[in-house]
Write a protein that holds these residues in place. Structure first.
Motif, mmCIF file in Angstrom:
data_model
loop_
_atom_site.group_PDB
_atom_site.id
_atom_site.type_symbol
_atom_site.label_atom_id
_atom_site.label_comp_id
_atom_site.label_asym_id
_atom_site.label_seq_id
_atom_site.Cartn_x
_atom_site.Cartn_y
_atom_site.Cartn_z
ATOM 1 N N GLU A 40 0.860 -1.154 -0.025
ATOM 2 C CA GLU A 40 -0.011 0.156 0.023
ATOM 3 C C GLU A 40 0.799 1.100 -0.070
ATOM 4 O OE1 GLU A 40 -3.829 -1.789 2.360
ATOM 5 O OE2 GLU A 40 -2.329 -0.916 3.546
ATOM 6 N N ILE A 41 1.932 1.168 0.780
ATOM 7 C CA ILE A 41 2.789 2.428 0.946
ATOM 8 C C ILE A 41 3.545 2.686 -0.501
ATOM 9 C CG2 ILE A 41 4.977 3.184 1.563
ATOM 10 C CD1 ILE A 41 4.334 1.739 4.149
ATOM 11 N N SER A 57 11.139 7.066 3.867
ATOM 12 C CA SER A 57 11.518 7.088 5.142
ATOM 13 C C SER A 57 12.280 5.964 5.853
ATOM 14 C CB SER A 57 10.695 7.810 6.085
ATOM 15 O OG SER A 57 10.755 8.186 7.330
ATOM 16 N N ASP A 58 13.143 6.063 6.494
ATOM 17 C CA ASP A 58 13.527 5.055 7.392
ATOM 18 C C ASP A 58 12.914 4.698 8.536
ATOM 19 O OD1 ASP A 58 15.856 4.420 5.727
ATOM 20 O OD2 ASP A 58 17.432 5.080 6.814
ATOM 21 N N ALA A 59 12.313 5.859 8.970
ATOM 22 C CA ALA A 59 11.366 5.671 10.221
ATOM 23 C C ALA A 59 10.159 4.862 9.920
ATOM 24 C CB ALA A 59 11.057 7.012 10.665
ATOM 25 N N VAL A 60 9.801 4.745 8.650
ATOM 26 C CA VAL A 60 8.418 4.103 8.264
ATOM 27 C C VAL A 60 8.876 2.610 8.130
ATOM 28 C CG1 VAL A 60 6.972 3.801 6.334
ATOM 29 C CG2 VAL A 60 7.284 6.094 7.032
ATOM 30 N N TRP A 61 9.966 2.563 7.442
ATOM 31 C CA TRP A 61 10.370 0.984 6.970
ATOM 32 C C TRP A 61 10.791 0.145 8.202
ATOM 33 C CZ3 TRP A 61 8.450 -1.496 3.008
ATOM 34 C CH2 TRP A 61 7.989 -0.540 2.024
ATOM 35 N N TYR A 81 24.421 -5.095 1.778
ATOM 36 C CA TYR A 81 23.493 -4.480 2.517
ATOM 37 C C TYR A 81 23.998 -2.960 3.038
ATOM 38 C CZ TYR A 81 25.397 -6.823 6.674
ATOM 39 O OH TYR A 81 26.300 -7.236 7.645
ATOM 40 N N GLN A 82 25.242 -2.790 3.165
ATOM 41 C CA GLN A 82 25.980 -1.445 3.706
ATOM 42 C C GLN A 82 25.409 -0.301 2.827
ATOM 43 O OE1 GLN A 82 30.040 -2.186 3.671
ATOM 44 N NE2 GLN A 82 30.128 -2.869 5.893
ATOM 45 N N ASN A 83 25.100 0.722 3.444
ATOM 46 C CA ASN A 83 24.779 2.011 2.925
ATOM 47 C C ASN A 83 23.169 1.971 2.200
ATOM 48 O OD1 ASN A 83 27.140 3.212 3.473
ATOM 49 N ND2 ASN A 83 28.038 2.168 1.492
ATOM 50 N N LEU A 84 22.391 0.834 2.605
ATOM 51 C CA LEU A 84 21.178 0.725 1.880
ATOM 52 C C LEU A 84 20.118 1.345 3.131
ATOM 53 C CD1 LEU A 84 20.631 -3.217 0.762
ATOM 54 C CD2 LEU A 84 21.084 -1.223 -0.721
ATOM 55 N N LYS A 86 16.214 1.669 4.595
ATOM 56 C CA LYS A 86 15.569 0.544 5.424
ATOM 57 C C LYS A 86 14.609 0.004 4.281
ATOM 58 C CE LYS A 86 17.127 0.662 9.456
ATOM 59 N NZ LYS A 86 18.327 1.489 9.526
ATOM 60 N N LYS A 87 14.107 0.580 3.472
ATOM 61 C CA LYS A 87 13.375 0.277 2.450
ATOM 62 C C LYS A 87 14.032 -0.621 1.351
ATOM 63 C CE LYS A 87 10.547 1.928 -1.612
ATOM 64 N NZ LYS A 87 10.220 3.091 -2.372
ATOM 65 N N ASP A 88 15.260 -0.428 1.074
ATOM 66 C CA ASP A 88 15.922 -1.401 0.169
ATOM 67 C C ASP A 88 16.177 -2.445 1.045
ATOM 68 O OD1 ASP A 88 15.781 0.411 -1.866
ATOM 69 O OD2 ASP A 88 17.623 1.202 -1.302
ATOM 70 N N ILE A 89 16.529 -2.333 2.459
ATOM 71 C CA ILE A 89 16.658 -3.543 3.206
ATOM 72 C C ILE A 89 15.560 -4.496 3.161
ATOM 73 C CG2 ILE A 89 17.161 -4.459 5.575
ATOM 74 C CD1 ILE A 89 18.930 -2.186 5.857
#
Length: 293
Positions: A40-41, A57-61, A81-84, A86-89
């Motif tokens: 949905e996001i 936003s990292d806070a959301v993910w 995963y370095q420098n990703l 939170k959405k990409d993680i």
């Protein structure tokens, strides 16, 4: 749809009638996204810049990731995963993450809920007689997420055991075996099943067992070959992949490692049995199992 919603505040003749979606502050959008699912996001991110910014936003993910997502990342090379963000993680962990010798166990996040799922290959189990080609063979196939299944031709003592340790987040989980009666292959581009070796599974039931390190146990017995039987998904037992539920277990607290032992056996040596494919064991949050129904 996105363009029309973004310009809700514009009248036909260019006069404004009030604020539109484009005027909503990004932090307010982010607060709404905390209560939505990842799909949905991602859909709402197409509306305008504020929604797109909140959707990254990292806070959301961070709230969508399981509490132990770092444990999953530890199975991967750091450069992946370095420098990703939170959405990409989240996207990275929604794909299978192999561990335990690479091709025997996989974990991944359910794309909608972010809950952790696991699958253990037949290659990660102890199968009686697996090294004797008179009894068992490994068959490559695209019908398994591990691209190989164990095929039983004939045996008297049938026993498969497995064990896994993992820091499962707090949840209720269902453990199932994925099995197939008969050998399948492709002929002229069509799927064909042979039941040449299929026998003995209608004489006595197979016993499935499961136990956890904190004392939870479950046992079920199933006859694998019941002629005419159709499961809840509309599949016949012969020629279809069937998931046999062994039981459920509860993880009360995130952070601690849970050990799960599981097995299936039919060790009555008064008759032989054969013609069975063993693919894998699934450990899935029970709420996801119910949703698939």
């Amino acid at each position: 749809m996105g363009a029309s919603l973004s310009n809700m505040g514009e009248a036909v003749n260019g006069s404004t009638i009030g604020p539109g979606l484009g005027d909503i502050p990004e932090n307010c959008v982010a607060r709404v996204f905390l209560h939505l699912t990842p799909p949905e996001i991602c859909n709402l991110a197409r509306l305008n810049r504020a929604f797109r910014g909140a959707a990254s936003s990292d806070a959301v993910w961070e709230t969508k990731l399981p509490s132990n997502y770092q444990d999953l990342l530890d199975f991967l090379p750091p450069e992946r995963y370095q420098n990703l963000s939170k959405k990409d993680i989240y996207a990275l962990l929604s794909r299978p993450v192999p561990f335990d010798d690479g091709n025997k166990v996989e974990v991944w996040l359910d794309r909608i809920t972010g809950r952790i799922c696991m699958s253990i290959s037949a290659k990660g189990m102890a199968i009686t007689g697996i090294d004797d080609r008179r009894y068992w063979n490994w068959i490559p196939t695209e019908e398994s997420r591990f691209n190989v299944v164990a095929y039983l031709q004939q045996i008297w003592w049938f026993e498969v055991d497995g064990m896994v340790k993992f820091p499962f987040p707090a949840d209720i989980y269902t453990l199932t075996f994925r099995l197939h009666l008969g050998r399948f292959y492709k002929r002229l581009g069509r799927r064909v099943c042979s039941f040449e070796h299929t026998h003995g599974w209608d004489v006595k039931p197979v016993r499935f067992e499961m136990s956890t390190s904190d004392g939870q146990q479950a046992t079920h017995e199933f006859c694998l070959d019941e002629h005419g039987f159709i499961d809840v998904s509309g599949h016949r037992k012969r020629g279809s992949w069937i998931e046999y539920k062994v039981g459920e277990f509860l993880v009360n607290k995130s952070g601690s490692t849970t050990e799960i032992r599981f097995s299936m056996k039919q060790i009555d040596c008064t008759h032989s049995k054969g013609g069975l494919c063993v693919d894998s064991v699934f450990i899935i949050p029970s709420i996801l199992k119910e949703r698939k129904r």
